[in-house]
Design a protein around this motif. Sequence first.
Motif, PDB file in Angstrom:
ATOM      1  N   LEU A 137       1.587 -10.412   3.552  1.00 54.60           N
ATOM      2  CA  LEU A 137       1.492  -8.966   3.355  1.00 54.60           C
ATOM      3  C   LEU A 137       2.814  -8.421   2.823  1.00 54.60           C
ATOM      4  O   LEU A 137       2.833  -7.610   1.888  1.00 54.60           O
ATOM      5  CB  LEU A 137       1.127  -8.291   4.674  1.00 54.60           C
ATOM      6  CG  LEU A 137       0.906  -6.778   4.629  1.00 54.60           C
ATOM      7  CD1 LEU A 137      -0.265  -6.412   3.731  1.00 54.60           C
ATOM      8  CD2 LEU A 137       0.670  -6.239   6.045  1.00 54.60           C
ATOM      9  N   GLU A 138       3.914  -8.871   3.409  1.00 55.84           N
ATOM     10  CA  GLU A 138       5.227  -8.458   2.905  1.00 55.84           C
ATOM     11  C   GLU A 138       5.380  -8.840   1.435  1.00 55.84           C
ATOM     12  O   GLU A 138       5.796  -8.024   0.605  1.00 55.84           O
ATOM     13  CB  GLU A 138       6.338  -9.112   3.726  1.00 55.84           C
ATOM     14  CG  GLU A 138       7.722  -8.754   3.208  1.00 55.84           C
ATOM     15  CD  GLU A 138       8.817  -9.651   3.752  1.00 55.84           C
ATOM     16  OE1 GLU A 138       9.987  -9.437   3.371  1.00 55.84           O
ATOM     17  OE2 GLU A 138       8.519 -10.581   4.532  1.00 55.84           O
ATOM     18  N   ARG A 139       5.034 -10.085   1.098  1.00 59.23           N
ATOM     19  CA  ARG A 139       5.194 -10.544  -0.285  1.00 59.23           C
ATOM     20  C   ARG A 139       4.304  -9.758  -1.247  1.00 59.23           C
ATOM     21  O   ARG A 139       4.694  -9.495  -2.390  1.00 59.23           O
ATOM     22  CB  ARG A 139       4.892 -12.039  -0.368  1.00 59.23           C
ATOM     23  CG  ARG A 139       6.040 -12.904   0.134  1.00 59.23           C
ATOM     24  CD  ARG A 139       5.794 -14.365  -0.155  1.00 59.23           C
ATOM     25  NE  ARG A 139       4.970 -14.996   0.854  1.00 59.23           N
ATOM     26  CZ  ARG A 139       4.324 -16.138   0.685  1.00 59.23           C
ATOM     27  NH1 ARG A 139       4.342 -16.754  -0.480  1.00 59.23           N
ATOM     28  NH2 ARG A 139       3.626 -16.660   1.666  1.00 59.23           N
ATOM     29  N   ALA A 140       3.117  -9.380  -0.778  1.00 62.70           N
ATOM     30  CA  ALA A 140       2.206  -8.620  -1.658  1.00 62.70           C
ATOM     31  C   ALA A 140       2.797  -7.257  -2.003  1.00 62.70           C
ATOM     32  O   ALA A 140       2.744  -6.820  -3.163  1.00 62.70           O
ATOM     33  CB  ALA A 140       0.842  -8.471  -0.984  1.00 62.70           C
ATOM     34  N   ALA A 145       7.297  -6.796   6.973  1.00 60.84           N
ATOM     35  CA  ALA A 145       6.089  -6.275   6.309  1.00 60.84           C
ATOM     36  C   ALA A 145       6.041  -4.755   6.374  1.00 60.84           C
ATOM     37  O   ALA A 145       5.590  -4.094   5.429  1.00 60.84           O
ATOM     38  CB  ALA A 145       4.838  -6.878   6.941  1.00 60.84           C
ATOM     39  N   ALA A 146       6.511  -4.184   7.486  1.00 56.84           N
ATOM     40  CA  ALA A 146       6.534  -2.725   7.607  1.00 56.84           C
ATOM     41  C   ALA A 146       7.469  -2.122   6.573  1.00 56.84           C
ATOM     42  O   ALA A 146       7.132  -1.138   5.900  1.00 56.84           O
ATOM     43  CB  ALA A 146       6.963  -2.320   9.016  1.00 56.84           C
ATOM     44  N   MET A 147       8.648  -2.698   6.437  1.00 50.96           N
ATOM     45  CA  MET A 147       9.608  -2.146   5.490  1.00 50.96           C
ATOM     46  C   MET A 147       9.144  -2.360   4.045  1.00 50.96           C
ATOM     47  O   MET A 147       9.379  -1.505   3.183  1.00 50.96           O
ATOM     48  CB  MET A 147      10.988  -2.766   5.712  1.00 50.96           C
ATOM     49  CG  MET A 147      11.598  -2.424   7.055  1.00 50.96           C
ATOM     50  SD  MET A 147      11.458  -0.658   7.529  1.00 50.96           S
ATOM     51  CE  MET A 147      12.287   0.132   6.142  1.00 50.96           C
ATOM     52  N   ALA A 148       8.482  -3.479   3.778  1.00 44.07           N
ATOM     53  CA  ALA A 148       7.960  -3.701   2.427  1.00 44.07           C
ATOM     54  C   ALA A 148       6.947  -2.631   2.065  1.00 44.07           C
ATOM     55  O   ALA A 148       6.925  -2.135   0.929  1.00 44.07           O
ATOM     56  CB  ALA A 148       7.331  -5.085   2.319  1.00 44.07           C
ATOM     57  N   ALA A 149       6.095  -2.253   3.028  1.00 44.96           N
ATOM     58  CA  ALA A 149       5.101  -1.206   2.768  1.00 44.96           C
ATOM     59  C   ALA A 149       5.773   0.157   2.633  1.00 44.96           C
ATOM     60  O   ALA A 149       5.469   0.923   1.708  1.00 44.96           O
ATOM     61  CB  ALA A 149       4.068  -1.183   3.888  1.00 44.96           C
TER      62      ALA A 149
END
Length: 264
Positions: free
Chosen positions: A38-41, A93-97
């Motif tokens: 999810l982070e990578r996406a 993943a939270a920070m990526a979003a």
Amino acid sequence: MSGENESVTYRVEDHVAVITLNRPEQRNALNFDAYDRLERAFRQAVRDPDARCVIVTGADPAFCSGDDVREIMAGPKPAIPPPPTVRHAPTPAAMAALECDKPVIAAVNGAAVGWGMELALYADIRIASEKAKFAELFIKRGLTCDVGGFYRLPAIVGPAKAAELLFTGDVIDAEEALRIGLVREVAPHAELMDCARALAARIACNPPLALRYMKEGLRRAAYGDPRELGGWAIETIRTLMKTEDHREGVASFLEKRPPVFTGR
């Protein structure tokens, strides 16, 4: 383009990237692999020049049922404890979003509970299926929420309603989510993605650079630093994961019985 058997898929069509949680048998619960993908996406969406708007959704029947309790909360603990952490990092993943510089729409097609509700909160706009359910269930596991419940939820529904949802862990349906302003609209389940794509198309036809600066302006207007708050949330969660109440919250969930909390 991601493979069909991956836990998270990424596809772009007509300048709209669609990120799909793809563990339907587990109601899209997140294990370590899914968190990483999810982070990578989201990072891929930032780098992708063809993506101007992002939709995040889940493979039916759920949006995201939160952490995979068996793998993450009740899984084996490391034999050698990690070294002390001076400063905890927020959930990647939270920070990526949150840091995605393209507009993000959450198409909530079913249960969005625990970290699944957090993921919906990281989006700029939420559209719900009539089958959607929302809950910040962390209190039921003896934990606090991640950064979304603290950083985004009070601004969206107001401090008092946010406190109620966080303190009780109550589940609300799509109509209640619409009433309190958590979602923009409620769509028939079969029409959810069409509604999300139509909105994404209206956004994606606008100039990409202006969109990015518009989103940055909204982010600057928000109160607080999500990285600092997210790091504090992770530090607190890790502390609470050592408590008896957390172990009881997990055990009662797996054993399908009411929990008995003791404050230890």
